[in-house]
Every structure is written in C-alpha cells, then in structure tokens.
Design a protein around this motif. Structure first.
Motif, short mmCIF file in Angstrom:
data_model
loop_
_atom_site.label_atom_id
_atom_site.label_comp_id
_atom_site.label_asym_id
_atom_site.label_seq_id
_atom_site.Cartn_x
_atom_site.Cartn_y
_atom_site.Cartn_z
N ASP A 101 0.81 -1.24 0.00
CA ASP A 101 0.31 -0.04 -0.26
C ASP A 101 0.72 1.18 0.02
N GLN A 102 2.19 0.91 0.00
CA GLN A 102 3.05 2.31 0.00
C GLN A 102 2.85 3.15 0.98
N MET A 103 2.86 2.66 2.51
CA MET A 103 2.91 3.32 3.58
C MET A 103 3.87 3.07 4.48
N ILE A 104 4.10 3.93 5.48
CA ILE A 104 4.93 3.75 6.65
C ILE A 104 3.83 3.58 7.80
N ASP A 193 0.68 5.54 13.89
CA ASP A 193 0.64 6.33 12.93
C ASP A 193 0.91 5.63 11.50
N VAL A 194 0.27 5.97 10.62
CA VAL A 194 0.40 5.52 8.97
C VAL A 194 0.76 6.71 8.37
N THR A 195 1.84 6.79 7.54
CA THR A 195 2.48 8.13 6.81
C THR A 195 2.66 7.51 5.49
N SER A 199 -2.94 9.37 -0.47
CA SER A 199 -3.91 8.36 -0.31
C SER A 199 -4.06 8.00 1.15
N VAL A 200 -2.97 8.45 2.09
CA VAL A 200 -3.20 8.13 3.56
C VAL A 200 -4.02 9.19 4.08
#
Length: 442
Positions: A101-104, A193-195, A199-200
């Motif tokens: 999902d291309q997230m941290i 946290d989601v970064t 889209s986040v």
C-alpha cells in the motif's frame, strides 16, 4: 444533512490542488504575519495546532526533529515499553500490507518519540531525510503539526494532509494517527501512525488506524488479566515499584507509593531528600551531620532527631532507619531521573522531566547544594547541545530569565527566519540594557 468529521483531512478521499493552494496561503499568512485572516481556510484542529507550533517556537523551515534515543538506549527503552507486547498485533493489522500500500507504520511513546518505524522500504529511505526515524521525537512542540504529534497533543485520532503540516519540509507527506491508552489505568501510552502519500489522508485509512488501536487496547486488557491471574508463575510477577520522591519545582516534596501519595512538610521534605542524596554514597547520616545540612545556623541535633522521629512515623520505619539515619530501601527521585538522562546525553528528556528548581523555598545548605548542582548541570548540557528548541524551552525557566549567555546562545542558533527570533532578540536587548548581577551556579 451530513456533518463533516472535523478530524478527517479529505472527507471525499481525493486530494484537491485548490485546497493545497489555500492551505499554503493560510500557512504563509500565519507564519509571516501571525494574523487570523486565513483561519476560515483551515480546519480548526489544524489551525489550533499551527498556533501551538508557532507559540512553541517551531521553525517552519528549520532543522529536522531531534533524535533522542540511539542504539542500546533505544533498544532498552523499547523493550520495556508497554506497546512492545502488542507489536505483533500492529504488524499483523498494518505493517504486513504497508509495503504493497506504499505506507510507513510508526509507533510512538507518549512523548512523541518514534519507537518502531516499519513498512515500505523506499518510503522509509525518503523519510530518513526528515528524521522520521526510530528514536526521533515528533511531538508537536518540537516537530510542529503532524499526525502522531497532534494526536498526542489533543488526545484524539486525526489526519494531517500535505500542506496542513506546520513544517514545510514535510508538506509532501500525509499521515493518519490515533493515540493508544492503557485500558486499565487510562494512561496515554503513545500513538500509532500511518504515513505516506495523499492516499493516507483518505477516511478509510483513519478508520483502519482506529481499528488497530482498538485491537491493541483489547490485547493490552487481556495481557493485564493474564498478568494478575493466579495461573501466572510467581517468577514472572511484576517487581514491586519503588517509592518516588518528587522535589523539582515543588514548594514541598511529595512521596508517591503504590498505596498512595503524601505531601510532606518542608522540613520533612529536606530531611528525606538529604537521606536520598546520602544513599548515593552508600552511607547514612548522624543527627549532627543532618543538623548541619538542614540549618544555615547552628542547630541542636536533638531538634533534628525529633523531626526524624516524626518523619519515620509518617513514611514508615521500613523506609527510614536510624543509627545512623539512612534509607532502608530503594527511593527514586525526580532529581535522580534528570541526572540519569543528562548522564547518558539525553538532554531533551532531562529537560522534559525538569519541572523546576529543587524545593525553591528551602534554604537548607544541603538542599541548596543539590539545587545548584543539578541546575548547573542542566544549564551546561543545554548550552552544549546548541539545539534551538531545547534552548528555547530552557529559556522559559525562571532560573534562565536573566541568563544572558542562554539567551545569546539561543539567538545565535535560531535560524534567521524563526518566528521566535524577534522575541529572543528583544529580551536579550532588555537584559543588556538593564544592569544586573545574576546569580551564577558553579
């Protein structure tokens, strides 16, 4: 009629170039002119956060947030943190799909320090450029408006979209975060946290983060029940918590024990602190020694013995012994906590724990000496750090108000465009114009 959720950044789930332009114009108006003219262009939660960031002296173009914890200190701190036990839940619900999902995914403590940063490798490599790394502190007062820092500041789940960030270097990122609480005590433990990209900031990501927090708190509740269950082996039972003596910034000390807290008289505060300081050397004190440390003028040891007798009845003979007078068990102090932080070079955490001078009303020689030692050590460490955010926070302490060296160093290390720079320069100018003989602690 539908009501827009004020905590959502993009209720429709899509980025809007016009919104970005409005946000940047409002941000520029605030940081350059400090006026409320563009308040209607920004969500209330973001505007309030911008104002707090401005008031804390956060530079919108300044250096990246500081890294407070490194190497072994970080590993030890993470291992002891309550959220370490529920990390598998966070990984299962968020991290496993983060790369696709291309997230941290980041997990912080209650002070905003990043404990775990996992997920998409490419994004994490980019995030290192703004110090979005393990051990860095992203509290709002240091890093400005950002989802984990603001979620902790307002104690609520929140999204921050792109240009809603206070610091311009991170306005290409968006994030969704929610605070985590101990389900038994209600204490704030940290944030999840989601970064990532735009889209986040969509509603479903905040829903996912909040669902993860609910699962984490449910797991913590279950672990607590298991811990107190009689089925748990005695060897794994929690160690007893040592009593704590709080003396920083307090008129009178407070002794905190698992059974409750008691506020001591000033004389008992002085005596218990002196015994705690003596415990560092492993030796007790005679009544004559304590009399000399408690009274600037000569005092009869019999007076000190009477006070110690009353103190022992108040706090228990299991804590304070006699012949010689000494501590019989562990007693932690907030003064010790500050010194431990400074000893390992963690100036930021030390400053957070420093609530003020040691027992300010006390003129007892032993207390005055302890007060001067920790004050001098903290001042020296802050000056040596050359970190503007620490210098600003230290300058707000009463003991730093007339300290020209502190204000001069602060001015030297503040970036040219920092919002707090004019105020620092003005205060320094007033200090130099007014003849003073400031007290120096050596």
């Amino acid at each position: 009629m539908t009501t827009v959720n004020p905590w959502l950044a993009l209720p429709e789930g899509r980025p809007d170039p016009a919104l970005t332009r409005r946000l940047r114009a409002a941000h520029e108006a605030l940081v350059t002119r400090g006026g409320p003219s563009a308040v209607d262009q920004v969500r209330a939660v973001v505007w309030d956060s911008w104002r707090r960031s401005l008031g804390s002296g956060v530079d919108p173009d300044g250096t990246a947030p500081p890294v407070d914890l490194l190497d072994d200190d970080l590993l030890a701190y993470r291992a002891a943190h309550p959220l370490a036990a529920v990390l598998p839940v966070i990984r299962r619900l968020l991290v496993e799909d983060a790369e696709a999902d291309q997230m941290i995914v980041a997990v912080t403590d209650a002070a905003g320090r990043m404990l775990w940063v996992e997920g998409d490798r490419r994004l994490r490599s980019r995030a290192e450029g703004v110090n979005f790394v393990e051990g860095a502190r992203w509290s709002e007062e240091v890093a400005g408006t950002n989802a984990p820092g603001t979620a902790l500041a307002v104690d609520h789940a929140v999204q921050i979209y792109g240009s809603e960030h206070y610091r311009r270097p991170v306005q290409n990122w968006s994030c969704s975060a929610a605070p985590v609480h101990d389900p038994v005590t209600g204490v704030l433990l940290g944030a999840i946290d989601v970064t990532g990209g735009d889209s986040v900031a969509s509603p479903h990501v905040l829903t996912l983060v909040r669902a993860t927090v609910a699962a984490v708190e449910s797991e913590l509740r279950w672990l607590h029940r298991e811990q107190v269950s009689s089925r748990r082996p005695p060897a794994q039972a929690a160690r007893p918590v040592a009593p704590r003596l709080e003396v920083l910034g307090r008129e009178r000390a407070r002794l905190v024990r698992p059974c409750g807290a008691v506020e001591l008289s000033l004389r008992h505060s002085e005596l218990l602190l002196l015994l705690a300081e003596a415990a560092v050397t492993g030796r007790g004190r005679t009544a004559e020694q304590l009399a000399a440390e408690c009274h600037a003028a000569e005092a009869a040891p019999v007076t000190v013995r009477a006070e110690l007798s009353r103190l022992r009845r108040l706090v228990g003979t299991d804590l304070v012994g006699s012949r010689p007078y000494r501590l019989l068990g562990a007693l932690d102090t907030d003064l010790d906590q500050v010194r431990r932080c400074l000893g390992r070079g963690a100036v930021g955490p030390a400053l957070e724990r420093y609530a003020g001078a040691v027992l300010p009303p006390s003129s007892a020689p032993g207390v005055v000496a302890a007060r001067q030692r920790v004050s001098a050590l903290l001042r020296q460490s802050v000056l040596a750090s050359r970190r503007p955010e620490l210098l600003l926070r230290y300058s707000r302490l009463p003991e730093a108000q007339d300290d020209v060296a502190v204000w001069q160093t602060c001015l030297e290390w503040l970036p040219p465009g920092a919002p707090s720079r004019p105020g620092v320069a003005a205060h320094l100018h007033r200090l130099r114009r007014t003849p003073r003989t400031p007290l120096r602690v050596h």
